[in-house]
Design an enzyme around this catalytic site. Structure first.
Site, PDB file in Angstrom:
ATOM      1  N   HIS A   1       0.867  -1.179   0.000  1.00  0.00           N
ATOM      2  CA  HIS A   1       0.000   0.000   0.000  1.00  0.00           C
ATOM      3  C   HIS A   1       0.905   1.232   0.000  1.00  0.00           C
ATOM      4  O   HIS A   1       1.046   1.909   1.009  1.00  0.00           O
ATOM      5  CB  HIS A   1      -0.870  -0.068   1.260  1.00  0.00           C
ATOM      6  CG  HIS A   1      -1.969   0.934   1.305  1.00  0.00           C
ATOM      7  ND1 HIS A   1      -2.507   1.374   2.484  1.00  0.00           N
ATOM      8  CD2 HIS A   1      -2.639   1.575   0.317  1.00  0.00           C
ATOM      9  CE1 HIS A   1      -3.465   2.247   2.223  1.00  0.00           C
ATOM     10  NE2 HIS A   1      -3.569   2.392   0.930  1.00  0.00           N
TER      11      HIS A   1
ATOM     12  N   CYS B   1      -2.762  10.764   5.998  1.00  0.00           N
ATOM     13  CA  CYS B   1      -1.403  11.257   6.234  1.00  0.00           C
ATOM     14  C   CYS B   1      -0.846  11.958   4.987  1.00  0.00           C
ATOM     15  O   CYS B   1       0.342  12.270   4.933  1.00  0.00           O
ATOM     16  CB  CYS B   1      -0.480  10.111   6.635  1.00  0.00           C
ATOM     17  SG  CYS B   1      -0.789   9.502   8.297  1.00  0.00           S
TER      18      CYS B   1
END
Ligand code: SAT
Ligand code: MN
Length: 609
Positions: free
Chosen positions: A244, A268
């Site tokens: 990922h 994030c």
């Protein structure tokens, strides 16, 4: 193209068998042509499922509102149906595969009544690339077909690669809402209630069965289901990595480039980092991918990465020309918007787009909405998880190598999370296994009281793969260690870094501006890979010296000291949290290398007290 034109007899029979179960009105093969895309879009508009946007402002764009219950991945309905619970591991929802198949076959029986069955042959990765994998999704959602046409490579060219007997990952999908004789959706987004939704993965037989949701990661089965959950199992068995991760290219003023991958939990700024516009003169950052990386050793012993996707499925709110110009341009035409608000002149709008809402909007529920900035309680016009689906080829920062079938050579891997304290702006692991340790402890602090979690406690999301690892996560850590051991030449392994853009002062002020200024950290990463970085050894790894990273405006020398300070006491607490709360979850699947590393790090920290 007709189902009978399919040269692959196994594939043809598989489609016909599912059609017999699901009893659709007709079968359509997604051929990948723009004519077919246009025709589907026209049908969707005519059916009232979506609206066309202003052709001057957003040419070739349409906007959907989903059912209010069908707005995100459903982790509690996402299953790893391995033969044993242990194979799925402590972090996945396990379910017995035989029972599940019986139950879901019941749900699929007649589920496509009154609808079209679309068969979508798709390639994750450039068509024909040795790293690519082929899947075929059977779905009754035209929304899924057009999104898959942007997010993956679809159609006849994939069938050509499959030939008469090539292997593919079979994927079933239905929105789970059969239509009675003469009934229509009346433009309403079809889906099933939550207790009937299933996002199921069969890792041993490499199958995906999805039911009841039409949304993103639940329904576009090439993305999280195939390219992460099933691919992570393939990668384990075949000796590669399905991650990922974003992939980016950094070029210095002398024209020398490196490629970097990075894993970050959601929220994030992964897409922002992948499309970053550097603030330091002469440096260039380009995009290869924003969400998924598949990495394999090349013949030269270097790890090469491909982006298996062909588009971006990005979070809209918060995206603006300020925060991510490249994403805004990517989604300025030929894109699909889901759960955004629509302006009177048929443009899109969302919270954080960078300007006030003009006039009366239609919000994501389909209601009139006028911005009331004085009202802190006002419901948002766009859903917080509203999305744009945009072709990667439209991204101004896309790297010329992004579709190279052999992938791009990776020099550095970044991990990161949201940590207000303890974790410095950047540090580098001393070797591969230390890097695996850093990946295993990725996490973010809980900032608002959520569910049963304490504010300030750390929600661990190892390798940002928590919802996406298709097998026992302890074994996944071991697989990472094994991949490092398998390197023909250890010096060619990527260097591993941990970054943290989210440090705050004790008073709660951000210490680092983030966004384009993160290029200063990328520069240090670049120099570390070249062996020219100014750095010091510390108990937690290699760190920049105080003058190694040029300070952006607003960051004082004192801020920099805080950003690059080794908080020995904080790290000892971290060690304790990992040892008592995090690692025990994995039982005897936790690699001994990680437990040993934790002990060594603790000893080093204690010596530094
Ligand atoms: O819906 S997706 O899984 O594709 C995106 C996400 O939730 O990360
Ligand atoms: Mn993601």
């Amino acid at each position: 193209m007709n189902v009978n034109d399919i040269a692959h007899s196994g594939l043809k029979q598989w489609i016909l068998d599912f059609a017999e179960l699901a009893t659709p009105e007709n079968i359509v093969i997604a051929d990948g042509s723009s004519a077919q895309y246009d025709e589907l879009v026209a049908q969707q508009i005519a059916g009232g499922y979506c609206v066309p946007l202003n052709p001057e402002k957003k040419p070739g764009c349409i906007a959907y509102n989903s059912d209010p219950s069908d707005v995100a991945r459903v982790e509690n309905r996402t299953y790893i149906a391995a033969k044993t619970k242990e194979a799925a591991g402590p972090t996945n929802n396990w379910i017995d595969p035989d029972q599940l198949k019986t139950d879901m076959t019941g749900l699929y029986r007649g589920c496509m009544k009154g609808r079209t069955l679309y068969a979508i042959p798709f390639s994750m990765g450039p068509v024909g690339s040795p790293i690519a994998k082929i899947g075929v999704e059977l779905t009754d959602s035209a929304y899924v077909v057009i999104n898959m046409m942007i997010m993956t490579r679809v159609g006849s060219k994939v069938l050509d690669v499959l030939g008469t007997d090539g292997a593919f990952v079979p994927c079933y999908h239905s929105v789970g809402k059969p239509l009675a004789e003469g009934e229509s959706d009346n433009g309403v987004w079809p889906c099933a209630p939550i207790e009937k939704k299933y996002i199921s993965h069969f890792p041993e037989t490499r199958e995906i069965w999805s039911y009841g949701s039409g949304y993103g990661g639940n329904a576009l089965l090439g993305k999280k289901c195939l390219a992460l959950r099933i691919a992570s199992v393939l990668a384990r068995d075949e000796g590669w990595l399905a991650e990922h991760m974003l992939i980016l290219k950094v070029t210095n003023p002398e024209g020398k480039s490196i490629f970097v991958t990075g894993a970050f939990p959601s929220a994030c700024g992964k897409t922002n980092l992948a499309m970053l516009i550097p603030t330091i003169p002469g440096w260039k950052v380009e995009t290869v991918g924003d969400d998924i990386a598949w990495m394999k050793y090349g013949a030269d012993g270097q790890l090469y990465a491909i982006n298996p996707e062909a588009g971006f499925f990005g979070v809209a709110p918060g995206t603006s020309t300020e925060s991510n110009l490249n994403a805004m341009v990517s989604a300025s035409k030929n894109s699909i918007f889901t759960n955004c608000a629509i302006t009177e002149d048929k443009d899109i709008w969302w919270e954080g787009i960078g300007y006030d809402a003009p006039g009366t909007l239609i919000d994501w529920h389909g209601n009139e909405w006028v911005q009331d900035k004085g009202n802190k309680e006002q419901k948002t016009a766009a859903h917080p998880n509203a999305r744009f689906t945009a072709p990667a080829s439209q991204c101004p920062s896309i790297a010329s190598e992004w579709e190279d079938p052999k992938g791009v050579p990776i020099s550095a891997i970044l991990f990161g999370g949201r940590r207000a304290s303890t974790v410095p702006l950047v540090h580098q692991s001393s070797n591969w296994n230390h890097g695996v340790f850093l990946g295993s402890i990725v996490g973010s602090e809980i900032t608002a009281a959520a569910l049963d979690l304490k504010v300030g406690s750390i929600r661990r999301d190892p390798f940002a793969m928590l919802p996406f690892c298709g097998y026992n996560m302890g074994d996944y850590f071991q697989h990472w260690i094994n991949v490092g051991k398998a390197a023909k030449d250890q010096t060619k392994l990527p260097k591993i870094f941990y970054v943290n853009w989210f440090r705050k002062t004790a008073e709660g002020k951000w210490l680092w501006p983030g966004f384009g200024e993160n290029s200063r950290v990328l520069k240090w990463v670049f120099e570390s890979c070249q062996g020219t970085a100014k750095s010091v050894e510390t108990p937690i790894g290699t760190m920049p010296t105080l003058d190694a990273i040029d300070r952006p405006a607003g960051v004082s020398e004192d801020d920099m000291k805080q950003l690059l300070y080794v908080d020995v006491k904080g790290w000892l607490k971290e060690v304790d949290d990992i040892r008592t709360n995090h690692y025990p979850k994995f039982g005897d699947h936790l690699p001994k290398e990680l437990a040993e590393f934790l002990d060594q790090m603790e000893a080093k920290l204690k010596a530094a007290l």
